[in-house]
Design a protein around this motif. Structure first.
Motif, mmCIF file in Angstrom:
data_model
loop_
_atom_site.group_PDB
_atom_site.id
_atom_site.type_symbol
_atom_site.label_atom_id
_atom_site.label_comp_id
_atom_site.label_asym_id
_atom_site.label_seq_id
_atom_site.Cartn_x
_atom_site.Cartn_y
_atom_site.Cartn_z
ATOM 1 N N MET A 21 0.912 -1.186 -0.152
ATOM 2 C CA MET A 21 0.159 -0.110 0.021
ATOM 3 C C MET A 21 0.942 1.208 -0.014
ATOM 4 O O MET A 21 1.834 1.358 0.649
ATOM 5 N N SER A 22 0.531 2.234 -0.734
ATOM 6 C CA SER A 22 1.050 3.490 -0.943
ATOM 7 C C SER A 22 1.100 4.347 0.229
ATOM 8 O O SER A 22 0.032 4.287 0.961
ATOM 9 N N GLY A 23 2.094 5.296 0.488
ATOM 10 C CA GLY A 23 1.755 6.160 1.548
ATOM 11 C C GLY A 23 0.542 7.067 1.342
ATOM 12 O O GLY A 23 -0.161 7.254 2.594
ATOM 13 N N THR A 24 0.276 7.258 0.074
ATOM 14 C CA THR A 24 -1.021 8.371 0.072
ATOM 15 C C THR A 24 -2.016 7.619 0.411
ATOM 16 O O THR A 24 -2.930 8.062 1.335
ATOM 17 N N LYS A 25 -2.246 6.227 -0.112
ATOM 18 C CA LYS A 25 -3.489 5.320 0.478
ATOM 19 C C LYS A 25 -3.591 5.292 1.931
ATOM 20 O O LYS A 25 -4.584 5.300 2.689
ATOM 21 N N ASP A 26 -2.388 5.144 2.622
ATOM 22 C CA ASP A 26 -2.505 5.120 4.130
ATOM 23 C C ASP A 26 -2.843 6.265 4.879
ATOM 24 O O ASP A 26 -3.667 6.340 5.756
ATOM 25 N N LYS A 27 -2.413 7.451 4.178
ATOM 26 C CA LYS A 27 -2.769 8.731 4.698
ATOM 27 C C LYS A 27 -4.533 8.952 4.550
ATOM 28 O O LYS A 27 -4.935 9.511 5.411
ATOM 29 N N VAL A 28 -4.889 8.656 3.458
ATOM 30 C CA VAL A 28 -6.276 8.723 3.128
ATOM 31 C C VAL A 28 -7.219 7.903 4.039
ATOM 32 O O VAL A 28 -8.133 8.373 4.632
ATOM 33 N N LYS A 29 -6.694 6.734 4.059
ATOM 34 C CA LYS A 29 -7.345 5.703 4.993
ATOM 35 C C LYS A 29 -7.270 6.387 6.234
ATOM 36 O O LYS A 29 -8.382 6.160 7.220
ATOM 37 N N GLY A 30 -5.997 6.699 6.907
ATOM 38 C CA GLY A 30 -6.093 7.270 8.243
ATOM 39 C C GLY A 30 -6.875 8.417 8.382
ATOM 40 O O GLY A 30 -7.845 8.610 9.509
ATOM 41 N N MET A 31 -6.819 9.404 7.564
ATOM 42 C CA MET A 31 -8.076 10.539 7.493
ATOM 43 C C MET A 31 -9.495 9.932 7.570
ATOM 44 O O MET A 31 -10.206 10.565 8.478
ATOM 45 N N ALA A 32 -9.570 9.113 7.055
ATOM 46 C CA ALA A 32 -11.208 8.607 6.994
ATOM 47 C C ALA A 32 -11.408 8.071 8.350
ATOM 48 O O ALA A 32 -12.559 8.169 8.859
ATOM 49 N N ASN A 33 -10.535 7.135 8.868
ATOM 50 C CA ASN A 33 -10.820 6.465 10.249
ATOM 51 C C ASN A 33 -10.818 7.751 11.075
ATOM 52 O O ASN A 33 -11.507 7.240 12.104
ATOM 53 N N GLU A 34 -9.945 8.581 11.189
ATOM 54 C CA GLU A 34 -9.887 9.732 12.264
ATOM 55 C C GLU A 34 -11.493 10.519 12.038
ATOM 56 O O GLU A 34 -11.970 10.675 13.278
ATOM 57 N N ALA A 35 -11.998 10.785 10.907
ATOM 58 C CA ALA A 35 -13.034 11.398 10.900
ATOM 59 C C ALA A 35 -14.278 10.603 11.514
ATOM 60 O O ALA A 35 -15.069 11.061 11.996
ATOM 61 N N VAL A 36 -14.314 9.184 11.107
ATOM 62 C CA VAL A 36 -15.408 8.405 11.707
ATOM 63 C C VAL A 36 -15.411 8.025 12.936
ATOM 64 O O VAL A 36 -16.388 8.370 13.751
ATOM 65 N N GLY A 37 -13.940 8.268 13.636
ATOM 66 C CA GLY A 37 -13.878 8.085 14.928
ATOM 67 C C GLY A 37 -14.239 9.270 15.619
ATOM 68 O O GLY A 37 -15.001 9.064 16.817
#
Length: 59
Positions: free
Chosen positions: A1-17
């Motif tokens: 997984m690329s760094g960008t994908k990790d960052k996007v998934k991270g932002m999504a998880n943070e928002a849902v959290g």
């Protein structure tokens, strides 16, 4: 997984959290609030992983 994908998934998880935490506070649901806190922390960690991957790729 690329760094960008990790960052996007991270932002999504943070928002849902954050949303879960807010709903947990409004409904006085401690379980939902705790679940949101964990998901937010997971998102923060995913973003760090993405930043590290991007930094390692740079020459």
């Amino acid at each position: 997984m690329s760094g960008t994908k990790d960052k996007v998934k991270g932002m999504a998880n943070e928002a849902v959290g954050n949303i879960k935490q807010g709903v947990g506070k409004v409904t006085d649901n401690d379980r939902l609030r705790a679940e949101g806190e964990l998901q937010e922390r997971k998102g923060e960690a995913q973003q760090v992983v993405g930043k590290v991957k991007d930094a390692v790729k740079k020459p």
